[in-house]
Motif scaffolding. Structure first.
Motif, short mmCIF file in Angstrom:
data_model
loop_
_atom_site.label_atom_id
_atom_site.label_comp_id
_atom_site.label_asym_id
_atom_site.label_seq_id
_atom_site.Cartn_x
_atom_site.Cartn_y
_atom_site.Cartn_z
N VAL A 311 0.84 -1.20 0.00
CA VAL A 311 0.00 0.00 0.00
C VAL A 311 0.87 1.25 0.00
O VAL A 311 0.61 2.22 -0.73
CB VAL A 311 -0.95 0.00 1.21
N ALA A 312 1.93 1.24 0.81
CA ALA A 312 2.84 2.39 0.86
C ALA A 312 3.50 2.63 -0.49
O ALA A 312 3.67 3.78 -0.92
CB ALA A 312 3.90 2.18 1.95
N ALA A 313 3.88 1.55 -1.18
CA ALA A 313 4.51 1.69 -2.49
C ALA A 313 3.54 2.26 -3.51
O ALA A 313 3.88 3.16 -4.29
CB ALA A 313 5.04 0.34 -2.96
N VAL A 314 2.31 1.76 -3.49
CA VAL A 314 1.31 2.26 -4.45
C VAL A 314 0.95 3.71 -4.15
O VAL A 314 0.60 4.48 -5.05
CB VAL A 314 0.05 1.37 -4.40
N SER A 315 1.07 4.13 -2.89
CA SER A 315 0.74 5.51 -2.54
C SER A 315 1.63 6.51 -3.27
O SER A 315 1.24 7.66 -3.49
CB SER A 315 0.85 5.73 -1.02
N VAL A 316 2.84 6.07 -3.67
CA VAL A 316 3.71 6.95 -4.47
C VAL A 316 3.07 7.24 -5.82
O VAL A 316 3.08 8.38 -6.30
CB VAL A 316 5.10 6.29 -4.65
N VAL A 317 2.47 6.23 -6.43
CA VAL A 317 1.78 6.42 -7.71
C VAL A 317 0.58 7.35 -7.53
O VAL A 317 0.32 8.24 -8.34
CB VAL A 317 1.32 5.06 -8.29
N CYS A 318 -0.15 7.16 -6.43
CA CYS A 318 -1.29 8.02 -6.13
C CYS A 318 -0.85 9.48 -5.97
O CYS A 318 -1.51 10.41 -6.48
CB CYS A 318 -2.00 7.53 -4.87
N THR A 319 0.27 9.67 -5.29
CA THR A 319 0.79 11.03 -5.11
C THR A 319 1.19 11.64 -6.44
O THR A 319 0.97 12.84 -6.68
CB THR A 319 1.98 11.02 -4.14
N LEU A 320 1.78 10.86 -7.34
CA LEU A 320 2.12 11.37 -8.67
C LEU A 320 0.87 11.80 -9.42
O LEU A 320 0.86 12.83 -10.10
CB LEU A 320 2.89 10.31 -9.46
N GLY A 321 -0.20 11.02 -9.30
CA GLY A 321 -1.47 11.42 -9.91
C GLY A 321 -2.00 12.70 -9.31
O GLY A 321 -2.50 13.59 -10.02
N GLU A 322 -1.87 12.84 -7.99
CA GLU A 322 -2.29 14.07 -7.31
C GLU A 322 -1.49 15.27 -7.81
O GLU A 322 -2.03 16.36 -8.03
CB GLU A 322 -2.10 13.91 -5.80
N ILE A 323 -0.17 15.07 -8.00
CA ILE A 323 0.69 16.16 -8.47
C ILE A 323 0.30 16.59 -9.88
O ILE A 323 0.22 17.79 -10.18
CB ILE A 323 2.17 15.70 -8.43
N VAL A 324 0.03 15.63 -10.75
CA VAL A 324 -0.38 15.97 -12.11
C VAL A 324 -1.73 16.68 -12.10
O VAL A 324 -1.92 17.69 -12.80
CB VAL A 324 -0.44 14.69 -12.98
N TYR A 325 -2.65 16.20 -11.29
CA TYR A 325 -3.97 16.85 -11.17
C TYR A 325 -3.84 18.26 -10.65
O TYR A 325 -4.37 19.22 -11.24
CB TYR A 325 -4.84 16.00 -10.23
N ALA A 326 -3.11 18.44 -9.55
CA ALA A 326 -3.00 19.76 -8.94
C ALA A 326 -2.25 20.74 -9.85
O ALA A 326 -2.52 21.94 -9.83
CB ALA A 326 -2.28 19.65 -7.60
N GLY A 327 -1.33 20.23 -10.66
CA GLY A 327 -0.56 21.10 -11.54
C GLY A 327 -1.27 21.48 -12.82
O GLY A 327 -0.77 22.35 -13.56
#
Length: 398
Positions: A311-327
């Motif tokens: 779950v912690a590893a996949v959370s990195v992918v989720c954060t990258l999606g959040e970064i792309v969305y927020a940007g």
């Protein structure tokens, strides 16, 4: 407009409103980081209120803050910029002052304080985006907004760490934390006001022939996209602790990793994505988020000792999606909005974001008891649908 290919710190500070405004953002974020995670605890531990009463008061503050957004949009369209930003900070300082003055056992003053905090928290993003849109243009605006988000997340993270340390000091430390929050908000308001930035008031439609975009699909999709902002704070702790029975350390690891990644990668990723149309990038962000949700579904199925690390590893992918969305989301809205309606369009967009953040805890906690497939499969399906709506909408592609 050519894509941004380099990061120039001095130009970035100027495009973000200048050095004083950058310090104001940092102070505001520090104050928010100090108080936001522990406002509920302040009501329960310091004021001796019941948890349900405290939660209802905080929710009411968020709702009233959303209701105020149309008025904020009209104020911005009359040319106000730094004044609105400073007001959003000052109203939160007043909320903290009222919080400190609230006697133990009195819920209504606490509710009034939560209302002021909610109004300020909801008004700030639109006011900040309008200010940056006034001093920066094209892809430079995208990078400046990304830098502001990275700076804000750094301040929120530091504030949250300091607040966590204060918990060991009991009610006295919580009161001291509230005082520090109020001082941070007052300092930020004074610095933001000193920038003294206004747009040309009452810009007429004749100066910008574009019609006001409806953005119905974008606004609806943004409600679902905004769920990702609560995944590290609500969904993952819920899954890790209650379903995988992992140590409480794992949610903390995920939260810290999310903060560090946003601070370090928000600007570089936004610069990298400036090669592509903003609408396409926003749709891509939805796809990445949906894939991460499916990754969480697979990770939770592992159970045992492997589930939490996965779950912690996949959370990195989720954060990258959040970064792309927020940007890409806010900058797409500012690019679509005609000058005379920038405030109203940003207010509508932030209203959809606030609504998504308000309902996501209830949706996540309602889906979680039905199993990982209901939670992560539901979020993945809704987010993929939202990404397709964003890609298909014809309001513009910049």
């Amino acid at each position: 407009m050519e894509p941004t290919t380099t990061i120039r710190p001095r130009a970035l500070v100027r495009a973000s409103g200048g050095p004083r405004y950058a310090v104001a953002l940092a102070m505001d974020a520090l104050g928010t980081g100090l108080l936001r995670p522990f406002l509920l605890l302040y009501g329960v531990m310091v004021l001796r209120l019941s948890a349900p009463a405290t939660g209802i008061a905080m929710t009411a503050g968020i709702v009233v803050g959303l209701v105020c957004m149309p008025a904020v949009g009209r104020w911005l369209d009359r040319g106000a910029r730094s004044t609105v930003v400073a007001a959003s900070m000052l109203v939160r300082a007043l909320g903290v002052a009222l919080l400190l003055a609230t006697p133990a056992g009195h819920v209504w003053p606490f509710a009034a304080a939560a209302l002021l905090l909610g109004v300020g928290n909801q008004a700030w993003p639109a006011a900040h985006a309008a200010l940056v849109a006034t001093v920066a243009h094209g892809r430079e605006r995208d990078t400046a907004l990304a830098a502001g988000r990275a700076l804000r997340n750094a301040g929120l993270g530091v504030g949250a760490l300091l607040a966590t340390a204060c918990l060991a000091g009991g009610t006295t430390a919580l009161r001291a934390m509230a005082v520090a929050t109020g001082v941070a908000y007052l300092t930020a308001a004074a610095l933001a006001r000193s920038v003294r930035l206004r747009a040309r008031p009452a810009v007429t439609p004749a100066g910008d022939a574009r019609p006001v975009p409806r953005m119905r699909g974008l606004l609806a999709a943004n409600v679902v996209y905004a769920f990702c902002l609560n995944v590290p704070e609500i969904a993952l702790p819920l899954v890790l602790v209650t379903q995988l029975h992992a140590s409480p350390v794992w949610p903390a690891v995920v939260f810290v990793a999310n903060t560090v990644l946003v601070v370090t990668l928000q600007v570089p990723v936004t610069v990298l994505m400036s090669r592509f149309p903003r609408r396409n990038v926003l749709a891509l962000g939805g796809v990445v988020l949906a894939m991460s949700y499916l990754g969480f579904l697979a990770a939770t199925s592992l159970g045992g000792g492997w589930g939490a690390p996965a779950v912690a590893a996949v959370s990195v992918v989720c954060t990258l999606g959040e970064i792309v969305y927020a940007g890409s989301a806010t900058v797409l809205v500012t690019a679509l909005a005609p000058a005379h309606a920038l405030g109203r369009v940003l207010a509508r967009f932030e209203l959809s974001t606030g609504f998504g953040l308000a309902v996501s805890p209830a949706v996540i906690t309602a889906l979680a008891p039905h199993g990982p497939a209901a939670l992560w499969g539901g979020l993945a399906g809704a987010t993929l649908l939202s990404a397709s709506v964003v890609a298909a909408e014809k309001d513009g592609d910049t």
